[in-house]
Enzyme design. Sequence first.
Site, PDB file in Angstrom:
ATOM      1  N   ARG A 182       0.830  -1.239  -0.202  1.00 25.81           N
ATOM      2  CA  ARG A 182       0.033  -0.106   0.046  1.00 25.81           C
ATOM      3  C   ARG A 182       0.684   1.418   0.004  1.00 25.81           C
ATOM      4  O   ARG A 182       0.507   2.234  -0.661  1.00 25.81           O
ATOM      5  CB  ARG A 182      -0.876   0.001   1.327  1.00 25.81           C
ATOM      6  CG  ARG A 182      -1.696   1.179   1.346  1.00 25.81           C
ATOM      7  CD  ARG A 182      -2.970   1.127  -0.060  1.00 25.81           C
ATOM      8  NE  ARG A 182      -2.618   1.490  -1.149  1.00 25.81           N
ATOM      9  CZ  ARG A 182      -3.033   1.087  -2.309  1.00 25.81           C
ATOM     10  NH1 ARG A 182      -3.926   0.139  -2.294  1.00 25.81           N
ATOM     11  NH2 ARG A 182      -2.985   1.758  -3.335  1.00 25.81           N
TER      12      ARG A 182
ATOM     13  N   LYS B 122       1.169  25.505  -3.417  1.00 27.13           N
ATOM     14  CA  LYS B 122       0.115  24.772  -3.017  1.00 27.13           C
ATOM     15  C   LYS B 122       0.164  23.434  -3.062  1.00 27.13           C
ATOM     16  O   LYS B 122       0.024  22.758  -4.338  1.00 27.13           O
ATOM     17  CB  LYS B 122      -1.105  25.218  -4.104  1.00 27.13           C
ATOM     18  CG  LYS B 122      -1.519  26.702  -3.275  1.00 27.13           C
ATOM     19  CD  LYS B 122      -2.755  27.252  -4.270  1.00 27.13           C
ATOM     20  CE  LYS B 122      -3.101  28.681  -3.872  1.00 27.13           C
ATOM     21  NZ  LYS B 122      -4.164  28.952  -4.563  1.00 27.13           N
TER      22      LYS B 122
ATOM     23  N   ASP C 266      -1.830  38.574 -12.795  1.00 27.75           N
ATOM     24  CA  ASP C 266      -2.650  37.933 -12.089  1.00 27.75           C
ATOM     25  C   ASP C 266      -4.514  38.138 -12.440  1.00 27.75           C
ATOM     26  O   ASP C 266      -4.737  39.251 -12.689  1.00 27.75           O
ATOM     27  CB  ASP C 266      -2.980  38.384 -10.483  1.00 27.75           C
ATOM     28  CG  ASP C 266      -3.723  37.511  -9.637  1.00 27.75           C
ATOM     29  OD1 ASP C 266      -3.661  36.225  -9.634  1.00 27.75           O
ATOM     30  OD2 ASP C 266      -4.321  37.909  -8.730  1.00 27.75           O
TER      31      ASP C 266
ATOM     32  N   LYS D 179       3.082  39.921  -3.264  1.00 25.55           N
ATOM     33  CA  LYS D 179       2.043  39.735  -3.473  1.00 25.55           C
ATOM     34  C   LYS D 179       1.096  40.987  -3.077  1.00 25.55           C
ATOM     35  O   LYS D 179       1.768  41.858  -2.744  1.00 25.55           O
ATOM     36  CB  LYS D 179       1.233  38.340  -2.995  1.00 25.55           C
ATOM     37  CG  LYS D 179       2.074  37.223  -3.613  1.00 25.55           C
ATOM     38  CD  LYS D 179       1.583  35.818  -2.848  1.00 25.55           C
ATOM     39  CE  LYS D 179       0.341  35.615  -3.402  1.00 25.55           C
ATOM     40  NZ  LYS D 179       0.156  35.210  -4.828  1.00 25.55           N
TER      41      LYS D 179
ATOM     42  N   GLU E  87       3.472  40.480  -7.912  1.00 24.29           N
ATOM     43  CA  GLU E  87       1.999  40.253  -8.503  1.00 24.29           C
ATOM     44  C   GLU E  87       1.463  41.509  -8.918  1.00 24.29           C
ATOM     45  O   GLU E  87       1.483  42.271  -7.932  1.00 24.29           O
ATOM     46  CB  GLU E  87       1.377  39.290  -7.628  1.00 24.29           C
ATOM     47  CG  GLU E  87      -0.254  39.082  -7.874  1.00 24.29           C
ATOM     48  CD  GLU E  87      -0.818  38.204  -6.884  1.00 24.29           C
ATOM     49  OE1 GLU E  87      -0.557  37.080  -6.623  1.00 24.29           O
ATOM     50  OE2 GLU E  87      -1.651  39.372  -6.141  1.00 24.29           O
TER      51      GLU E  87
END
Length: 294
Positions: free
Chosen positions: A113, A148, A231, A180, A210
């Site tokens: 597994r 992410k 963006d 950002k 960004e």
Amino acid sequence: MSANAQKQVAAHRPSLPQILIVDAVRAALLEDLGRAGDLTTNATLPEEARARAVLSSREDGVICGVDFARAAFAAIDPAISFQALVGDGERVSPGQHVATVEGNARAILSAERVGLNFLMHLSGIATHTARFAALIAHTKARVCDTRKTIPGMRAFAKYAVKCGGGSNHRFGLDDAILIKDNHIAVAGGVAKAILAARAYAGHLVKIEVEVDGLEQMQQALDVGADVILLDNMGPELLEKAVEINAGRAKLEASGRIDFETIKAVAETGVDYISTSKITMAAPTLDIGLDIELR
């Protein structure tokens, strides 16, 4: 050399340090075996039982994680014979054998597994990435991952992206500066944020910012941003951004990227297209282990 020509230069095959693989597999096995080991296998099979098994893909895809599977079986029993028939980054079709395993039956079933979990998950990311990359192969753009990722799996997910023909964005907060919208808000503007970052960073650290419009983009160009992340801009606005940029900074498009939109985004002339979907929305590749009866 042009950007299109550079894209055609074959990169060396991606690789991972073996110690990272071994440590991750060991942790996964300890989680699975718990305090008493594999009760089912130990209760049903004699210690001396031997078996031969085949790992097969049940669908089309790109394989990634072969060394994880190998390490899982070796961690339980170093005497197990593991023969890889397909390497990471190679395509497979339904029914195609990926590897064979032979040795102590208890060890094979106890490691099964964990070995398959890594192999299926990473092959799923590689396969998903390859599908995105194929849609933009006629352009200079490269599809990139993001931060992410499942905690603890980032290095492996980004390795899988490379195996699928994608490119890696920054690995963490410490290997590049990405300013950002929230950084800009607190810093007092695009230019102030970039200039502060330039004063702080070492000469080898890239600075990306960004922006959400052409006005912010021009501010970033005026103070020499290395990379500009455009963006949530549509194709028409991206084309204008490429024209204004005139090759001064690398341009990255992001936001609402999927199989339906990526082609049009790439054809605007941007250099990179980043999306979390190649790591966070990738389905696993269906791979099974079957005992060969004699």
